[in-house]
Design a protein around this motif. Structure first.
Motif, mmCIF file in Angstrom:
data_model
loop_
_atom_site.group_PDB
_atom_site.id
_atom_site.type_symbol
_atom_site.label_atom_id
_atom_site.label_comp_id
_atom_site.label_asym_id
_atom_site.label_seq_id
_atom_site.Cartn_x
_atom_site.Cartn_y
_atom_site.Cartn_z
ATOM 1 N N HIS A 74 0.830 -1.205 0.000
ATOM 2 C CA HIS A 74 0.000 0.000 0.000
ATOM 3 C C HIS A 74 0.863 1.253 0.000
ATOM 4 N N VAL A 75 0.580 2.186 -0.884
ATOM 5 C CA VAL A 75 1.310 3.441 -0.992
ATOM 6 C C VAL A 75 0.313 4.573 -1.107
ATOM 7 N N ALA A 76 0.538 5.632 -0.366
ATOM 8 C CA ALA A 76 -0.255 6.847 -0.525
ATOM 9 C C ALA A 76 0.718 8.013 -0.423
ATOM 10 N N ARG A 90 -0.805 5.532 -5.619
ATOM 11 C CA ARG A 90 -1.717 4.711 -4.830
ATOM 12 C C ARG A 90 -1.310 3.245 -4.961
ATOM 13 N N GLY A 91 -1.334 2.562 -3.841
ATOM 14 C CA GLY A 91 -1.108 1.127 -3.834
ATOM 15 C C GLY A 91 -2.359 0.428 -3.346
ATOM 16 N N GLY A 92 -2.244 -0.828 -3.037
ATOM 17 C CA GLY A 92 -3.387 -1.575 -2.538
ATOM 18 C C GLY A 92 -3.033 -3.021 -2.316
ATOM 19 N N ALA A 93 -3.847 -3.699 -1.533
ATOM 20 C CA ALA A 93 -3.597 -5.104 -1.212
ATOM 21 C C ALA A 93 -3.505 -5.928 -2.493
ATOM 22 N N GLY A 94 -2.442 -6.702 -2.598
ATOM 23 C CA GLY A 94 -2.267 -7.578 -3.745
ATOM 24 C C GLY A 94 -1.730 -6.913 -4.984
ATOM 25 N N VAL A 399 -0.660 10.019 4.746
ATOM 26 C CA VAL A 399 -0.559 11.392 4.258
ATOM 27 C C VAL A 399 -1.390 12.300 5.159
ATOM 28 N N HIS A 400 -0.780 13.410 5.560
ATOM 29 C CA HIS A 400 -1.447 14.387 6.412
ATOM 30 C C HIS A 400 -1.426 15.752 5.727
#
Length: 690
Positions: A74-76, A90-94, A399-400
């Motif tokens: 996961h990447v944000a 953007r990342g995500g599971a799998g 991310v903030h």
């Protein structure tokens, strides 16, 4: 000795500045001459790996923790705002690789670049990307099969249409856009010869050379209003640089009139020019400020000697970022505010200052006591908010958004998918220990919260080079080891950037042995303190961190039970001839210099391997072809260890095709990390199934 151990055939011997230097495995430098040898190494690995019973457990843990927010899952990223569009990763599971998405004003995100859509094998990576100031166009770079020779493409964001022929710059390059989407500057990196900044004017069919240098580090920036062009060059990483500035309103984009405003190549001083609202120029420099200083720059007198210091991070602090904002509703330069991130002994700090540098307020930063704030950025123009990423050892990167309206930080990115495995309850401590010369060195310990008295299976790592900081950051590898009952230790040895440029200089060049002394002292401190014992201590590292491992086991082989060394330089006599080693002369020294060669031979792992030594269990890892370090380093060091060791413990090589030195698909990353952890567990007595 294993009967299949490679013999020292065709030993090359050279006389170098009075040293008789043997190179018995020079033949392994040729990629096309070692197929049979690599096939035998693959058979050795298969036989040995059958005993790594922890692999399935570690693979499951790594997948779960990566899906929740690891570098391979996961990447944000903080948004890059251009025009009415927001670009983010953007990342995500799998998912094998992060994708680049864009959100138009009032609309949902959509994918702009998906590496897997470009290459279903997962062997293509998105290296760099930069939208134009309007947000209409996007320059992005992808490379395949670990080549690090990317293709730079430019597309229309609305429909994905390519707007100019692709560029092959040689390596991933900075891109700096002109206003009005007229064109962009980029950097070339040929295999030999000078580097250049070139201008590509869209629609003209030509590239114009605007700057040439023999410096190895080269970057280029433009101001959002298109008025100013900045070029920074340096002989190496994290050492003194030169800064050239051009005013494109008095000259032209094709022939910018550069002024040299900073030259720190003789003193090691770094400087960077940045752009703010209302035409503001400000700079960041290490001149007379070990942790960095934010300064005001007069556009009419931009030389660093005339910069006015505004903000420093205080004693023991190091600047990590700055964004220039404008108070909501205000419209003059007096309303500028600086949001500053800094770090002191692993503790991240945010502060807000007025345009004169005066502290207005300390900002409550998210997270734990020891964490990292990075990628602090604000949109161009009169922005009243900024974004950054926060992470620590147990918190995935999030991310903030900071708002000037309420002086507070707000969680901005969507939450990651929850892990299938609970993240371990971990206790994080930062301590310090004395190196052999008495220097106090910082060290992080990440331990299971419910651990009993020691000793425990422990993994030690350190980076220790190029001024890079081993900052607190979420790591599926660390969590998988700790969840299995192990202790993870990270030493901030000299040569890194933990305590600023002086800390880097203390472990660079002829001072490089300080880094290895700090590393050995960390291992001894862990043993003396009862955290672990030599038969339960493993070391692990990649790239320069792998050099720390290789040097550690050839310097103090009795301190460690196991070692994992990945993609590391190990032949410090011939390193400039392998990969891009010629770029690293400022970090390691030049073997052609007699004084430098004395130091290099004093620690070069390949040359310090001694037959008849009881080396620990060693897992060497490399890509079949490593364009950055050179796979020959790993092959030669593996062969030397296999020939020399008498411990009865394995020395095996894991070689992978279709990848390089850098990022790889998530599934491949999980496989190699699971092997590394299972190997360390096997030889330190850790049972991940328990």
């Amino acid at each position: 000795m294993d009967p299949r151990t490679p013999t020292r055939r065709d030993v090359v011997v050279e006389e170098l500045h009075g040293h008789r230097v043997e190179d018995p495995y020079r033949w392994l430098e040729a990629d096309d001459a070692c197929d049979e040898w690599l096939a035998d190494q693959e058979r050795r690995l298969a036989e040995e790996a059958g005993g790594w019973t922890g692999r399935p457990v570690f693979r499951s843990l790594l997948r779960s923790f990566a899906d929740a927010g690891g570098a391979a899952g996961h990447v944000a990223s903080p948004p890059v705002v251009r025009g009415g569009r927001r670009f983010s990763l953007r990342g995500g599971a799998g998912r094998e690789h992060p994708v680049l998405v864009v959100a138009d004003a009032g609309r949902d995100e959509r994918v702009v670049v998906d590496p897997v859509a470009l290459d279903a094998s997962g062997r293509t990576t998105l290296d760099l990307w930069r939208p134009s100031w309007s947000g209409r166009l996007l320059a992005y770079q992808v490379s395949s099969r670990g080549s690090e020779d990317p293709v730079l493409d430019v597309v229309d964001v609305a429909d994905g249409r390519r707007v100019c022929p692709p560029v092959r710059p040689g390596r991933a390059t900075a891109v700096a856009w002109l206003p009005g989407d007229a064109g962009f500057y980029y950097v070339t990196c040929p295999a030999a010869g000078d580097r250049q900044v070139r201008l590509r004017l869209l629609g003209s069919g030509e590239d114009v050379v605007v700057f040439t240098t023999d410096a190895r580090q080269l970057s280029v920036f433009t101001s959002p209003d298109g008025r100013r062009l900045v070029v920074s060059s340096a002989p190496g990483t994290q050492c003194g640089n030169r800064v050239h500035l051009a005013d494109l309103t008095t000259t032209t984009a094709r022939a910018p009139g550069f002024r040299l405003v900073h030259d720190g190549t003789a003193t090691g001083v770094q400087a960077l020019v940045k752009f703010g609202p209302h035409g503001l120029l400000y700079g960041i420099t290490t001149d007379q400020a070990s942790g960095g200083a934010i300064c005001l720059v007069d556009p009419d007198h931009p030389a660093t000697a005339a910069w006015t210091p505004l903000i420093t991070p205080g004693e023991g602090g190091v600047l990590s970022g700055c964004a220039a904002l404008v108070e909501p509703g205000a419209g003059d330069v007096g309303s500028v505010r600086f949001l500053v991130s800094s770090v002191r002994r692993g503790v991240a700090r945010l502060s807000l200052h007025d345009g004169a540098g005066r502290l207005l307020t300390e900002v409550d930063a998210p997270g734990a006591d020891h964490g990292t704030i990075m990628k602090l950025t604000a949109p161009p123009g009169e922005a009243d908010e900024a974004w950054f990423t926060y992470t620590d050892f147990v918190t995935p990167p999030t991310v903030h958004r900071f708002s000037l309206r309420d002086r507070r930080c707000h969680l901005d990115a969507p939450a990651a998918d929850p892990p299938r495995h609970d993240r371990p309850r971990a206790v994080v401590r930062q301590v310090s220990y004395a190196s052999q010369d008495g220097t106090e060195v910082p060290l992080f310990l990440i331990c299971p919260a419910d651990r009993g008295p020691g000793p425990h299976p422990t993994l030690l790592t350190a980076y220790g080079g190029f001024g890079a900081t081993a900052a607190p950051a979420y790591s599926p590898t660390i969590l998988a080891w700790v969840a299995s009952g192990g202790v993870y230790a990270i030493a901030g040895v000299r040569g890194g950037g933990e305590l600023g440029p002086a800390w880097h200089a203390a472990g660079r060049g002829v001072n490089k042995p300080n880094a290895f002394a700090d590393y050995a002292a960390a291992a001894r401190w862990l043993v003396a303190g009862g955290v672990t014992t030599p038969d339960r201590l493993a070391v692990k590292g990649a790239s320069h961190s792998g050099l720390m491992v290789a040097t550690g086991i050839t310097r103090d082989h009795g301190l460690y039970a196991a070692a994992v060394c990945s993609g590391a330089p190990t032949d410090m006599v011939r390193y400039p001839r392998l990969g891009i080693g010629q770029w690293w002369l400022t970090e390691f020294g030049d073997p052609r210099d007699p004084a430098h060669l004395d130091v290099l031979l004093g620690y070069s792992p390949y040359h310090r391997v001694r037959p008849g030594t009881r080396y620990p269990a060693v897992l060497m890892i490399t890509a079949r072809t490593d364009p950055r370090v050179g796979a020959a380093h790993t092959r030669k060091f593996t062969a030397a260890l296999q020939h020399a060791t008498t411990s009865g413990k394995p020395v095996v090589l894991r070689c992978e095709d279709g990848v390089g030195h850098g990022p790889r698909a998530a599934s491949r990353w999980i496989d190699v990390e699971a092997d590394a952890l299972a190997f360390c567990a096997t030889h330190t007595g850790l049972d991940p199934g328990a």
